[in-house]
Design a protein around this motif. Structure first.
Motif, short mmCIF file in Angstrom:
data_model
loop_
_atom_site.label_atom_id
_atom_site.label_comp_id
_atom_site.label_asym_id
_atom_site.label_seq_id
_atom_site.Cartn_x
_atom_site.Cartn_y
_atom_site.Cartn_z
N SER A 19 25.28 -8.02 -1.84
CA SER A 19 24.37 -8.07 -0.70
C SER A 19 24.16 -6.64 -0.22
O SER A 19 24.93 -5.75 -0.53
CB SER A 19 24.93 -8.93 0.43
N GLY A 20 23.06 -6.44 0.51
CA GLY A 20 22.79 -5.11 1.03
C GLY A 20 21.32 -4.91 1.31
O GLY A 20 20.53 -5.85 1.37
N THR A 21 20.95 -3.65 1.43
CA THR A 21 19.57 -3.25 1.67
C THR A 21 19.10 -2.44 0.48
O THR A 21 19.80 -1.52 0.03
CB THR A 21 19.45 -2.41 2.95
N VAL A 22 17.92 -2.77 -0.02
CA VAL A 22 17.31 -2.03 -1.13
C VAL A 22 16.16 -1.22 -0.56
O VAL A 22 15.39 -1.70 0.27
CB VAL A 22 16.80 -3.01 -2.21
N ILE B 99 0.86 -1.18 0.00
CA ILE B 99 0.00 0.00 0.00
C ILE B 99 0.90 1.23 0.00
O ILE B 99 1.67 1.45 0.93
CB ILE B 99 -0.93 -0.01 1.22
N GLN B 100 0.82 2.00 -1.07
CA GLN B 100 1.69 3.17 -1.20
C GLN B 100 1.12 4.34 -0.41
O GLN B 100 -0.06 4.39 -0.11
CB GLN B 100 1.87 3.55 -2.68
N ALA B 101 2.00 5.25 -0.06
CA ALA B 101 1.65 6.47 0.65
C ALA B 101 2.77 7.46 0.45
O ALA B 101 3.89 7.09 0.08
CB ALA B 101 1.44 6.19 2.14
N VAL B 102 2.48 8.72 0.69
CA VAL B 102 3.50 9.75 0.55
C VAL B 102 4.64 9.47 1.53
O VAL B 102 4.41 9.17 2.70
CB VAL B 102 2.88 11.15 0.80
N ASP B 103 5.85 9.54 1.04
CA ASP B 103 7.08 9.33 1.81
C ASP B 103 7.26 7.89 2.30
O ASP B 103 8.12 7.64 3.13
CB ASP B 103 7.17 10.29 3.00
N ARG B 104 6.49 6.95 1.83
CA ARG B 104 6.65 5.55 2.23
C ARG B 104 7.68 4.87 1.32
O ARG B 104 7.74 5.13 0.14
CB ARG B 104 5.31 4.82 2.13
N THR B 105 8.47 4.00 1.92
CA THR B 105 9.43 3.22 1.14
C THR B 105 9.17 1.73 1.35
O THR B 105 8.61 1.32 2.36
CB THR B 105 10.89 3.53 1.54
N LEU B 106 9.60 0.96 0.38
CA LEU B 106 9.58 -0.49 0.45
C LEU B 106 11.03 -0.91 0.56
O LEU B 106 11.85 -0.53 -0.28
CB LEU B 106 8.94 -1.09 -0.81
N THR B 107 11.38 -1.67 1.60
CA THR B 107 12.77 -2.07 1.79
C THR B 107 12.89 -3.58 1.96
O THR B 107 11.94 -4.24 2.39
CB THR B 107 13.38 -1.40 3.04
N PHE B 108 14.05 -4.09 1.60
CA PHE B 108 14.37 -5.49 1.88
C PHE B 108 15.89 -5.65 1.88
O PHE B 108 16.61 -4.86 1.27
CB PHE B 108 13.72 -6.45 0.87
N ASP B 109 16.34 -6.66 2.59
CA ASP B 109 17.75 -7.04 2.60
C ASP B 109 17.91 -8.24 1.69
O ASP B 109 16.99 -9.06 1.54
CB ASP B 109 18.21 -7.40 4.01
N ASN C 202 13.11 -0.65 -10.38
CA ASN C 202 13.73 -1.96 -10.26
C ASN C 202 15.15 -1.85 -9.74
O ASN C 202 15.74 -0.79 -9.75
CB ASN C 202 13.70 -2.70 -11.62
N VAL C 203 15.64 -2.99 -9.29
CA VAL C 203 17.05 -3.16 -8.93
C VAL C 203 17.54 -4.39 -9.67
O VAL C 203 16.78 -5.33 -9.92
CB VAL C 203 17.27 -3.29 -7.41
N PHE C 204 18.83 -4.38 -10.04
CA PHE C 204 19.36 -5.44 -10.89
C PHE C 204 20.81 -5.69 -10.49
O PHE C 204 21.60 -4.76 -10.34
CB PHE C 204 19.27 -4.98 -12.35
#
Length: 182
Positions: free
Chosen positions: A97-100, A48-58, A89-91
Motif C-alpha cells: 500500500s502507499g502513494t504512487v 492533461i500533461q504539463a511541465v512539473d505536473r504529476t499524477l498521483t494515487f493511493d 508503470n508501477v508493479f
C-alpha cells in the motif's frame, strides 16, 4: 485536480466504482486480468500533461492466501495504446500500500492514458486492490510574498521619528542679539 473514476472504462464486473474518488478491483474466477482504463481516444481531457505536473494515487493491494496475483498501473501514449505505448508503470507482486506519483513532464505534447490491472495467473480468488485519490498535481509556487502595506507604513514612520530624534542640535550663533540680553 481530482480525477473521477467514472470517466474510466471497464468491461469487468469485478471493478466497482465506490465513489468518484475510489474504486475497488477484485480478482475473478473467469478471467485472468481485470482492468480499468482511461482511453484518451474516448475522453482526451482526463489526463492533461504539463511541465512539473504529476499524477498521483493511493492504493492498497491485498494478495489472497496462496495467490501469485499482481497489481500494475500503466501510463501510456494513446497513439500506441496500453500495450505498446507504455511510458511509465508501477508493479506489485505482493501485498502493498502507499502513494504512487508519476511525473508527466517528459510526456508533454502526448495524449496520455492510464490503465490499472489486477492480474491473476492462478485463478485463485481473494486478492483485491483499492485505489483512491487519483489526481493531477501542479507544483506549489515558491514565490516570495510582497511586504504588507502596514509594514511599509510603520517602517516609514519609524524612519521619520528616528530622523527627528537624531538631528544635530543647533549650537550656532543667531546673531548678536542672541548673545547679549538687555
Amino acid at each position: 485536480i481530482p480525477l473521477d473514476f467514472n470517466d474510466f472504462f471497464t468491461a469487468d464486473p469485478e471493478v466497482t466504482v465506490v465513489s468518484p474518488g475510489e474504486v475497488v478491483m477484485t480478482d475473478s474466477d473467469f478471467v485472468s486480468m481485470v482492468t480499468l482504463t482511461n482511453d484518451p481516444w474516448y475522453d482526451p481531457n482526463i489526463i492533461i500533461q504539463a511541465v512539473d505536473r504529476t499524477l498521483t494515487f493511493d492504493f492498497e493491494f491485498l494478495q489472497g492466501n496462496g495467490n501469485v496475483d499482481e497489481f500494475a498501473a500503466y501510463l501510456f501514449d494513446a497513439d500506441y495504446g496500453p500495450v505498446a505505448g507504455v511510458l511509465d508503470n508501477v508493479f506489485y507482486d505482493a501485498s502493498a500500500s502507499g502513494t504512487v506519483s508519476l511525473d508527466l513532464s517528459p510526456w508533454t505534447g502526448l495524449m496520455l492514458g492510464l490503465q490499472f490491472e489486477l492480474y491473476d495467473p492462478g485463478f485463485l480468488t481473494g486478492s483485491s486492490v483499492t485505489i483512491t485519490d487519483l489526481a493531477l498535481n501542479d507544483p506549489v509556487s515558491a514565490s516570495v510574498p510582497a511586504p504588507g502595506g502596514l509594514a511599509i507604513l510603520f517602517a516609514g514612520l519609524a524612519l521619520l521619528v528616528g530622523r527627528n530624534r537624531w538631528r544635530p542640535t543647533d549650537t550656532g550663533c543667531r546673531g548678536a542679539a542672541s548673545l547679549v540680553r538687555l
